[in-house]
Motif scaffolding. Structure first.
Motif, PDB file in Angstrom:
ATOM      1  N   LYS A  26      38.970 123.917   9.833  1.00  0.00           N
ATOM      2  CA  LYS A  26      37.862 124.803  10.200  1.00  0.00           C
ATOM      3  C   LYS A  26      37.665 124.800  11.711  1.00  0.00           C
ATOM      4  O   LYS A  26      37.515 125.851  12.333  1.00  0.00           O
ATOM      5  N   ASP A  32      39.390 131.146   9.884  1.00  0.00           N
ATOM      6  CA  ASP A  32      38.850 132.436  10.326  1.00  0.00           C
ATOM      7  C   ASP A  32      39.841 133.167  11.218  1.00  0.00           C
ATOM      8  O   ASP A  32      40.674 133.897  10.700  1.00  0.00           O
ATOM      9  N   HIS A  97      33.867 124.241   0.304  1.00  0.00           N
ATOM     10  CA  HIS A  97      33.522 125.661   0.313  1.00  0.00           C
ATOM     11  C   HIS A  97      32.023 125.933   0.342  1.00  0.00           C
ATOM     12  O   HIS A  97      31.616 127.084   0.536  1.00  0.00           O
ATOM     13  N   THR A 101      33.149 125.041   5.126  1.00  0.00           N
ATOM     14  CA  THR A 101      33.602 126.392   5.472  1.00  0.00           C
ATOM     15  C   THR A 101      33.164 127.404   4.413  1.00  0.00           C
ATOM     16  O   THR A 101      33.994 127.924   3.671  1.00  0.00           O
ATOM     17  N   GLU A 103      32.338 130.419   4.597  1.00  0.00           N
ATOM     18  CA  GLU A 103      32.814 131.794   4.795  1.00  0.00           C
ATOM     19  C   GLU A 103      34.308 131.950   4.511  1.00  0.00           C
ATOM     20  O   GLU A 103      34.856 133.050   4.657  1.00  0.00           O
ATOM     21  N   TYR A 104      34.984 130.889   4.095  1.00  0.00           N
ATOM     22  CA  TYR A 104      36.431 130.933   3.894  1.00  0.00           C
ATOM     23  C   TYR A 104      36.849 132.030   2.915  1.00  0.00           C
ATOM     24  O   TYR A 104      37.758 132.803   3.200  1.00  0.00           O
ATOM     25  N   ASN A 106      35.374 134.796   1.950  1.00  0.00           N
ATOM     26  CA  ASN A 106      35.198 136.142   2.522  1.00  0.00           C
ATOM     27  C   ASN A 106      36.299 136.448   3.531  1.00  0.00           C
ATOM     28  O   ASN A 106      36.853 137.549   3.546  1.00  0.00           O
ATOM     29  N   ASN A 107      36.633 135.454   4.376  1.00  0.00           N
ATOM     30  CA  ASN A 107      37.660 135.667   5.400  1.00  0.00           C
ATOM     31  C   ASN A 107      39.041 135.897   4.791  1.00  0.00           C
ATOM     32  O   ASN A 107      39.770 136.800   5.205  1.00  0.00           O
TER      33      ASN A 107
END
Length: 158
Positions: A26, A32, A97, A101, A103-104, A106-107
């Motif tokens: 991360k 990201d 998760h 991280t 937002e993993y 979604n990314n």
């Protein structure tokens, strides 16, 4: 219980190391801006994982088997450790998760859809916490068994 304390201890250490690795991933942006390289960059964790199995089986050989261990004994010890790692892996995925991280997913979904690797439906079906928990458990069990078989060859002593 005393027979498996070493394996349980090392499974907890592997889980903690995995969480530290996720934090490193991360921090380095692999979840990201560099998500395109995430798959192959994650392979850099493998030597650390093998090292954990080597250290665990060496400790088992030294403390439990009095410095003598057969391939079968070392392999079975590694299998027990792999089972514990597999049982702890959903917790590791949950922590990763939800806290490290969040937002993993979604990314990675955005990346997969944008680069025409998957449809939005397939990406949503694949990249989710339930699927990752299952993959982590199965992957750590199968991977741990393979690593145990190989490491046991080098650690056996008569």
């Amino acid at each position: 219980m005393k027979k498996i304390t070493i394996e349980l201890k090392w499974a907890i250490i592997v889980t903690a190391l995995t969480l530290c690795w996720m934090l490193l991933e991360k921090t380095l942006g692999w979840h990201d801006e560099d998500i395109a390289d995430h798959f192959w960059l994650t392979l850099f964790f493998l030597p650390f994982l093998v090292l954990m199995y080597v250290l665990a089986l060496r400790e088992k050989r030294r403390r439990y088997y009095h410095k003598k261990i057969s391939w079968k004994q070392a392999f079975l010890s590694g299998v027990v450790m792999s089972i514990f790692v597999a049982l702890l892996s959903p917790l590791g995925q949950y922590i990763t998760h939800n806290y490290i991280t969040p937002e993993y997913f979604n990314n990675v979904i955005d990346y997969s859809v944008t680069n025409n690797n998957m449809t939005i439906k397939k990406a949503n079906d694949y990249f989710n916490i339930n699927n990752y928990m299952m993959q982590a458990a199965i992957g750590s069990l199968v991977g741990g068994i393979v690593i145990s078989a190989v490491v046991a060859i080098f650690l056996r002593r008569k």
